[in-house]
Design a protein around this motif. Structure first.
Motif, PDB file in Angstrom:
ATOM      1  N   LEU A 172       0.846  -1.182   0.000  1.00  0.00           N
ATOM      2  CA  LEU A 172       0.000   0.000   0.000  1.00  0.00           C
ATOM      3  C   LEU A 172       0.884   1.236   0.000  1.00  0.00           C
ATOM      4  CD1 LEU A 172      -2.898   1.269   0.380  1.00  0.00           C
ATOM      5  CD2 LEU A 172      -2.296   1.437   2.803  1.00  0.00           C
ATOM      6  N   LYS A 173       0.682   2.081  -1.011  1.00  0.00           N
ATOM      7  CA  LYS A 173       1.339   3.383  -1.036  1.00  0.00           C
ATOM      8  C   LYS A 173       0.376   4.413  -0.452  1.00  0.00           C
ATOM      9  CE  LYS A 173       3.059   6.893  -4.229  1.00  0.00           C
ATOM     10  NZ  LYS A 173       3.156   7.274  -5.650  1.00  0.00           N
ATOM     11  N   TRP A 174       0.857   5.170   0.528  1.00  0.00           N
ATOM     12  CA  TRP A 174       0.055   6.207   1.180  1.00  0.00           C
ATOM     13  C   TRP A 174       0.755   7.534   0.959  1.00  0.00           C
ATOM     14  CZ3 TRP A 174      -4.583   7.199   2.870  1.00  0.00           C
ATOM     15  CH2 TRP A 174      -4.814   8.211   3.801  1.00  0.00           C
ATOM     16  N   THR A 175       0.118   8.401   0.203  1.00  0.00           N
ATOM     17  CA  THR A 175       0.744   9.654  -0.210  1.00  0.00           C
ATOM     18  C   THR A 175      -0.104  10.843   0.209  1.00  0.00           C
ATOM     19  OG1 THR A 175       1.774   8.609  -2.119  1.00  0.00           O
ATOM     20  CG2 THR A 175       1.575  10.999  -2.175  1.00  0.00           C
ATOM     21  N   ALA A 176       0.534  11.819   0.845  1.00  0.00           N
ATOM     22  CA  ALA A 176      -0.145  13.055   1.235  1.00  0.00           C
ATOM     23  C   ALA A 176       0.344  14.190   0.364  1.00  0.00           C
ATOM     24  CB  ALA A 176       0.130  13.372   2.708  1.00  0.00           C
ATOM     25  N   HIS A 177      -0.559  14.749  -0.449  1.00  0.00           N
ATOM     26  CA  HIS A 177      -0.297  15.984  -1.184  1.00  0.00           C
ATOM     27  C   HIS A 177      -0.743  17.109  -0.261  1.00  0.00           C
ATOM     28  CE1 HIS A 177       0.400  14.234  -5.303  1.00  0.00           C
ATOM     29  NE2 HIS A 177      -0.054  13.192  -4.618  1.00  0.00           N
ATOM     30  N   ARG A 178       0.213  17.763   0.361  1.00  0.00           N
ATOM     31  CA  ARG A 178      -0.044  18.628   1.498  1.00  0.00           C
ATOM     32  C   ARG A 178      -0.620  19.994   1.098  1.00  0.00           C
ATOM     33  NH1 ARG A 178       4.589  20.151   3.853  1.00  0.00           N
ATOM     34  NH2 ARG A 178       3.632  20.313   5.914  1.00  0.00           N
ATOM     35  N   PRO A 179      -1.346  20.627   2.031  1.00  0.00           N
ATOM     36  CA  PRO A 179      -1.758  22.010   1.794  1.00  0.00           C
ATOM     37  C   PRO A 179      -0.521  22.901   1.671  1.00  0.00           C
ATOM     38  CG  PRO A 179      -2.892  21.061   3.703  1.00  0.00           C
ATOM     39  CD  PRO A 179      -1.805  20.110   3.330  1.00  0.00           C
ATOM     40  N   PRO A 180      -0.641  24.039   1.008  1.00  0.00           N
ATOM     41  CA  PRO A 180       0.507  24.954   0.895  1.00  0.00           C
ATOM     42  C   PRO A 180       0.853  25.564   2.250  1.00  0.00           C
ATOM     43  CG  PRO A 180      -1.474  25.949  -0.031  1.00  0.00           C
ATOM     44  CD  PRO A 180      -1.821  24.537   0.297  1.00  0.00           C
ATOM     45  N   LEU A 181       1.983  25.141   2.798  1.00  0.00           N
ATOM     46  CA  LEU A 181       2.431  25.602   4.113  1.00  0.00           C
ATOM     47  C   LEU A 181       3.891  26.018   4.021  1.00  0.00           C
ATOM     48  CD1 LEU A 181       0.924  22.719   6.275  1.00  0.00           C
ATOM     49  CD2 LEU A 181       0.040  25.049   6.119  1.00  0.00           C
ATOM     50  N   ASP A 182       4.224  27.067   4.674  1.00  0.00           N
ATOM     51  CA  ASP A 182       5.609  27.543   4.678  1.00  0.00           C
ATOM     52  C   ASP A 182       6.332  26.937   5.883  1.00  0.00           C
ATOM     53  OD1 ASP A 182       7.889  28.896   4.007  1.00  0.00           O
ATOM     54  OD2 ASP A 182       7.258  30.801   4.906  1.00  0.00           O
ATOM     55  N   ASP A 183       6.462  25.597   5.883  1.00  0.00           N
ATOM     56  CA  ASP A 183       7.074  24.922   7.025  1.00  0.00           C
ATOM     57  C   ASP A 183       8.371  24.216   6.671  1.00  0.00           C
ATOM     58  OD1 ASP A 183       6.125  22.811   5.542  1.00  0.00           O
ATOM     59  OD2 ASP A 183       4.797  22.009   7.083  1.00  0.00           O
ATOM     60  N   GLY A 184       8.835  24.382   5.423  1.00  0.00           N
ATOM     61  CA  GLY A 184      10.101  23.797   5.026  1.00  0.00           C
ATOM     62  C   GLY A 184      10.035  22.334   4.656  1.00  0.00           C
ATOM     63  N   ALA A 185       8.896  21.687   4.830  1.00  0.00           N
ATOM     64  CA  ALA A 185       8.758  20.269   4.505  1.00  0.00           C
ATOM     65  C   ALA A 185       8.309  20.112   3.048  1.00  0.00           C
ATOM     66  CB  ALA A 185       7.751  19.604   5.433  1.00  0.00           C
ATOM     67  N   PRO A 186       8.582  18.959   2.428  1.00  0.00           N
ATOM     68  CA  PRO A 186       8.144  18.736   1.043  1.00  0.00           C
ATOM     69  C   PRO A 186       6.634  18.830   0.891  1.00  0.00           C
ATOM     70  CG  PRO A 186       9.743  17.065   1.717  1.00  0.00           C
ATOM     71  CD  PRO A 186       9.360  17.826   2.961  1.00  0.00           C
ATOM     72  N   SER A 187       6.210  19.190  -0.308  1.00  0.00           N
ATOM     73  CA  SER A 187       4.774  19.305  -0.567  1.00  0.00           C
ATOM     74  C   SER A 187       4.101  17.944  -0.686  1.00  0.00           C
ATOM     75  CB  SER A 187       4.529  20.114  -1.845  1.00  0.00           C
ATOM     76  OG  SER A 187       5.122  19.475  -2.961  1.00  0.00           O
ATOM     77  N   ILE A 188       4.894  16.896  -0.974  1.00  0.00           N
ATOM     78  CA  ILE A 188       4.358  15.541  -1.086  1.00  0.00           C
ATOM     79  C   ILE A 188       5.165  14.631  -0.167  1.00  0.00           C
ATOM     80  CG2 ILE A 188       3.937  13.580  -2.607  1.00  0.00           C
ATOM     81  CD1 ILE A 188       3.690  15.526  -4.927  1.00  0.00           C
ATOM     82  N   LEU A 189       4.468  13.906   0.700  1.00  0.00           N
ATOM     83  CA  LEU A 189       5.094  12.936   1.593  1.00  0.00           C
ATOM     84  C   LEU A 189       4.477  11.570   1.331  1.00  0.00           C
ATOM     85  CD1 LEU A 189       5.064  15.020   4.903  1.00  0.00           C
ATOM     86  CD2 LEU A 189       7.017  14.615   3.393  1.00  0.00           C
ATOM     87  N   SER A 190       5.320  10.533   1.309  1.00  0.00           N
ATOM     88  CA  SER A 190       4.819   9.234   0.885  1.00  0.00           C
ATOM     89  C   SER A 190       5.560   8.103   1.585  1.00  0.00           C
ATOM     90  CB  SER A 190       4.979   9.088  -0.637  1.00  0.00           C
ATOM     91  OG  SER A 190       4.563   7.814  -1.072  1.00  0.00           O
ATOM     92  N   THR A 191       4.816   7.064   1.959  1.00  0.00           N
ATOM     93  CA  THR A 191       5.402   5.820   2.438  1.00  0.00           C
ATOM     94  C   THR A 191       4.729   4.656   1.713  1.00  0.00           C
ATOM     95  OG1 THR A 191       3.829   5.693   4.273  1.00  0.00           O
ATOM     96  CG2 THR A 191       5.976   6.685   4.737  1.00  0.00           C
ATOM     97  N   THR A 192       5.456   3.556   1.576  1.00  0.00           N
ATOM     98  CA  THR A 192       4.892   2.336   1.002  1.00  0.00           C
ATOM     99  C   THR A 192       5.145   1.184   1.963  1.00  0.00           C
ATOM    100  OG1 THR A 192       5.209   3.093  -1.276  1.00  0.00           O
ATOM    101  CG2 THR A 192       4.940   0.728  -0.944  1.00  0.00           C
ATOM    102  N   THR A 193       4.092   0.474   2.302  1.00  0.00           N
ATOM    103  CA  THR A 193       4.157  -0.694   3.182  1.00  0.00           C
ATOM    104  C   THR A 193       4.058  -1.953   2.336  1.00  0.00           C
ATOM    105  OG1 THR A 193       3.077   0.549   4.946  1.00  0.00           O
ATOM    106  CG2 THR A 193       3.073  -1.848   5.147  1.00  0.00           C
ATOM    107  N   VAL A 194       4.914  -2.948   2.606  1.00  0.00           N
ATOM    108  CA  VAL A 194       4.948  -4.183   1.822  1.00  0.00           C
ATOM    109  C   VAL A 194       4.775  -5.381   2.744  1.00  0.00           C
ATOM    110  CG1 VAL A 194       6.287  -5.608   0.216  1.00  0.00           C
ATOM    111  CG2 VAL A 194       6.469  -3.104   0.119  1.00  0.00           C
ATOM    112  N   ASN A 195       3.898  -6.302   2.336  1.00  0.00           N
ATOM    113  CA  ASN A 195       3.681  -7.565   3.046  1.00  0.00           C
ATOM    114  C   ASN A 195       3.964  -8.731   2.114  1.00  0.00           C
ATOM    115  OD1 ASN A 195       1.958  -5.512   4.491  1.00  0.00           O
ATOM    116  ND2 ASN A 195       1.592  -7.265   5.834  1.00  0.00           N
TER     117      ASN A 195
END
Length: 340
Positions: free
Chosen positions: A76-99
């Motif tokens: 499962l790939k879980w991806t957050a396309h984030r709101p526009p925030l001036d917090d220095g973090a990437p606009s897209i954060l993603s993890t993939t879980t494998v079983n």
């Protein structure tokens, strides 16, 4: 029971930046798709940011997949396309879980935003390899963000194979400073220069890689023409009239996402302007030996981005990380559950 965690540095140490391996993963994934041995349920998503006012594009997406290859896996790939925030973090954060798909036992979790860029560029590499109507001497790259960067890195790694006679890459971006900075980054590895006019970037190009973040079309209608491949990697870069000029249309896959995706081709389909029967072939069919476009064909490629490849890349990286002892094992179960 443990599960292995790989941060970005771990992913890279385990071979996450290897474009040749990513291309092999994509080829193997398409073979599994063609053989009915890969499963991709439709994605689901939830909005992010404040409910009022709503923020278009700020969403988190869940994309599951199963691949029954040499080692069957589900992920499962879980991806957050984030709101526009001036917090220095990437606009897209993603993890993939494998079983493990046979036992259900967890294998690992990887930071996967970079792997998404890798698999997207690897699919483009496969398109250049299989459906480009002309040898690739000049390539136009549109955009200077993450996807454009990934595609230039792919070309730097695979050009001897994909484009042995490559003479020039022209990069265009709306913001000249970003475009020029990206050109400087790759100048030692590619014959690349920045141009400030999109028509100048397209002039004489054998392939156009549209990698912008544009929410409205930026491609000129005339960008699609005989003897050229236009690959749309971004969101909604192509006007319908440009797609209409294509004599052959290729997709990585046509699936239920056509009913909801914001990609230009699927918007055109939902507007009643494009019939699925107009698709020449998907890339799985091309790998299976479908005829290559002739030198005078006007080729349009819509790359949606299939979650089977995210899971395939993550599974390969986790296997190598396990063999090399890379990453952090986390305890998942160490005792029976007892309610407090």
């Amino acid at each position: 029971m443990t599960i292995r965690w790989l941060g970005r540095a771990d992913v890279l140490a385990a071979g996450g930046g290897d474009f040749a391996a990513a291309l092999d993963d994509v080829r193997a994934g398409f073979a599994l798709i063609a053989g009915g041995r890969a499963t991709m349920p439709a994605e689901i998503s939830v909005g992010l940011g404040p409910r009022e006012p709503a923020m278009p594009g700020a969403r988190a997406y869940a994309l599951p997949a199963r691949l029954d290859g040499e080692r069957p896996v589900a992920g499962l790939k879980w991806t957050a396309h984030r709101p526009p925030l001036d917090d220095g973090a990437p606009s897209i954060l993603s993890t993939t879980t494998v079983n493990d798909a046979l036992t259900g036992r967890p294998i690992g979790i990887v930071e996967s935003a970079g792997l998404t860029v890798m698999r997207t560029a690897a699919v483009t590499a496969l398109a250049l390899e299989t459906v480009a109507p002309q040898p690739l001497r000049r390539i136009a790259v549109l955009g200077a963000g993450q996807q454009a960067t990934g595609h230039l890195a792919m070309l730097a790694a695979l050009a001897p194979h994909l484009a042995p006679d490559l003479a020039e890459i022209r990069l265009w971006n709306r913001t000249a400073a970003r475009g020029e900075a990206l050109v400087a980054r790759f100048a030692a590895r590619l014959p690349i220069r920045f141009v400030g006019d999109i028509d100048q970037a397209l002039d004489g190009a054998d392939a156009v890689l549209a990698c912008t973040a544009a929410l409205e079309p930026v491609l000129p209608v005339e960008a699609v023409r005989p003897g050229r491949l236009v690959a749309q990697i971004g969101h909604h870069e192509a006007p319908f009239a440009a797609i209409d000029r294509a004599t052959q249309v290729f997709v990585d896959l046509w699936g239920p996402f056509a009913e909801a995706s914001g990609k230009s081709l699927f918007r055109m389909y939902r507007a009643g302007r494009f019939a699925p029967e107009r698709v020449t072939a998907d890339l799985a069919a091309m790998l299976a030996g479908a005829p290559r476009p002739g030198p005078d064909e006007a080729v349009y490629v819509s790359s949606f981005g299939l979650n089977v490849f995210d899971v395939a890349l993550a599974a390969r990286i986790l296997a190598r990380a396990e063999a090399l002892g890379i990453g952090t094992p986390l305890t998942l179960l160490d005792r029976p559950w007892e309610a407090p």
